[in-house]
Structure formats: C-alpha cells, structure tokens
Enzyme design. Sequence first.
Site, PDB file in Angstrom:
ATOM      1  N   ARG A  39     -14.823   5.964  -0.931  1.00  0.00           N
ATOM      2  CA  ARG A  39     -14.362   5.008   0.086  1.00  0.00           C
ATOM      3  C   ARG A  39     -14.543   5.520   1.512  1.00  0.00           C
ATOM      4  O   ARG A  39     -14.647   4.721   2.436  1.00  0.00           O
ATOM      5  CB  ARG A  39     -12.897   4.641  -0.166  1.00  0.00           C
ATOM      6  N   ASP A 151       1.146  -6.571   5.967  1.00  0.00           N
ATOM      7  CA  ASP A 151       0.313  -5.585   5.278  1.00  0.00           C
ATOM      8  C   ASP A 151       0.027  -4.444   6.258  1.00  0.00           C
ATOM      9  O   ASP A 151       0.198  -4.602   7.467  1.00  0.00           O
ATOM     10  CB  ASP A 151      -1.000  -6.218   4.795  1.00  0.00           C
TER      11      ASP A 151
END
Length: 278
Positions: A39, A151
């Site tokens: 990632r 979030d």
Amino acid sequence: MNTSQLVINDQEFHLIRTLVSQRFGINLTDQKRSLVVGRLQKLLKDQGFTSFKDYYQAVVRDNSGAALDKLINRISTNYTYFNREQAHFDFFVHSVLPPLTSHLRSCNKQDLRIWSAGCSSGEEPYMLAMLMMDYLGEEYGGWSAGVLATDISDQALSRARLGLYDEEKIGRLAGPLRTRYFQRQTDGNWQAKEQLKSQVTFRRFNLMNRHFPFKRPLQVIFCRNVMIYFDAPTRDALVQRYHQSLEPGGYLFLGHSETLGREQSAFKYIMPAVYRRQ
Ligand SMILES: C[S@@+](CC[C@H](N)C(=O)[O-])C[C@H]1O[C@@H](n2cnc3c(N)ncnc32)[C@H](O)[C@@H]1O
C-alpha cells in the site's frame, strides 16, 4: 522509472506499525507486513524515498499533518457496500425507528441523532438516511434528522461527499431506493440526489480522540467493520466512549466479527452485533 520492489526491515516495520497504532488505533500485525509494503510502495516512490526509514522520519517531522493524512489514506481499508449486513438495516427500520419516533413524537422532540462512525465512501450513512426518509415520508421535513458520518480517511470522505457509484456498487441497492434517491448519469454511474446528500453530514474525525464532541447523547451509533482493525484495549476504550455518547436505551451496531464480550455488561445483547445501552 524504478520498478524495483522496496523492502521493509523489522525496525522500519516496527516504527510504522507503532505510529499507525498510536495515531489511529489500527493494529498492523506481522501478517500485514506485505500489505503495508504494497500500500505504501507507490507513495514512497512518487515522493522519491528509497527507504521506509527515510519516509517514516519525513512523516513524523511534517508538522502540517499532511504526510500522516496521506499515510492513513493508503493504510486504511475502506471496503464497504450498500446494504452490508442487511439484517441490521431491517432491524433499524422495523424495530428501532417505530418505537423511537413514536416516543419522540409523544414528547414533542422530533429529533433523531444517528452516527455512522467509520463511514468510508458513504454507502452506510446514505442507507440510513434513505431508510429514515422513507420511513417518515412526508413527516420527515418536520423532523430534525439526518446522519452524522465520520471517517479518518479524507480520500474516502471525498468519495462519500461526491456520492457517485458505479453500476456494480449501486447494484446492491434495492431498485426503488436507487431510483428515488440516485440519478443515473450518462456514463452509467449513479449519483446521490441533493435531497439525499443534504441529509448526511460528512466530517473527518479520528475515533482515537478522547473526547467525542456531542452536545446531546445519540440514539443510534453504527460502527461496523472498523474495530476489527484495532487491538482489544483500543476496542474496549472506544466501546466505553460509545456508551457515554449514547442515551440510555440507545443502540450500538457493530460488524459481525466485532461482538462485545460478556464483561461489557453496560450493553445488552439484542441480536448478532446489535447492542443496547442499559
Ligand atoms: C472497512 S470500512 C467500514 C465501512 C462501513 N462502516 C461498513 O461497515 O461497510 C472501515 C473504515 O474505518 C475507518 N477508520 C479506521 N480507523 C479509523 C479511526 N481511527 N478513526 C476514524 N475512522 C477510522 C477507515 O478509514 C475505513 O473507511
């Protein structure tokens, strides 16, 4: 272009794992090591770093927080879909909203306070808003309702605010809800109508914050498939803060693999992954 694979050593993995755990609660176990490399690889290369140590040092030195934001955008798992764990939405409509709204009507407080914590790209809070609007129908305008959706990933929040979903994503949403609240675009994607978007307030919020900024207690919290990434002490502390943020009788919805232990007696088990504040 340099296409070689960057390698992370034990010390570098430990530094990144500790940083992510302390700042975001996310527990990167040893099994996540190749995921971390996968990632972050492109981010490092794009920014010209040749080692994870140099990258880590740049992140901690950056007082603006921008580098940390980029890190969490890459590290967080934002997988979600409409109607995920449909039994929860059925329960919300058939067993939570009817008694809650009739109680609120009877005391003339038409005020619904619902939080989607870890909302990712918006599917969960949009579901909740659509269901509330459908349930209350013409009466909805007279209510102070809507959903607070938060979030940690600003990338996920940008997608949520845009409310644009491709055919595959929208396919999980029942036809009537889709056509009522989404507009088909010429390219085949579907976008949330203003009527729906205006009912969801998206905010960036880190669940690791000690203080939850609610003036009044909430009636319902959805925090599904978020705590699976946290270790047990972090989960327990968060559940404690949820308890303080809910009014007595308020509901906490978790993901199916996030059940509360028996020691969490402040919550009553209602059905799989659904709890009620005692
Ligand atoms: C797998 S998604 C779950 C989305 C949705 N709730 C669902 O069940 O489909 C998990 C979300 O939690 C967010 N998250 C992880 N750690 C967080 C934190 N410390 N504070 C706020 N959100 C966080 C991630 O960015 C991600 O979007």
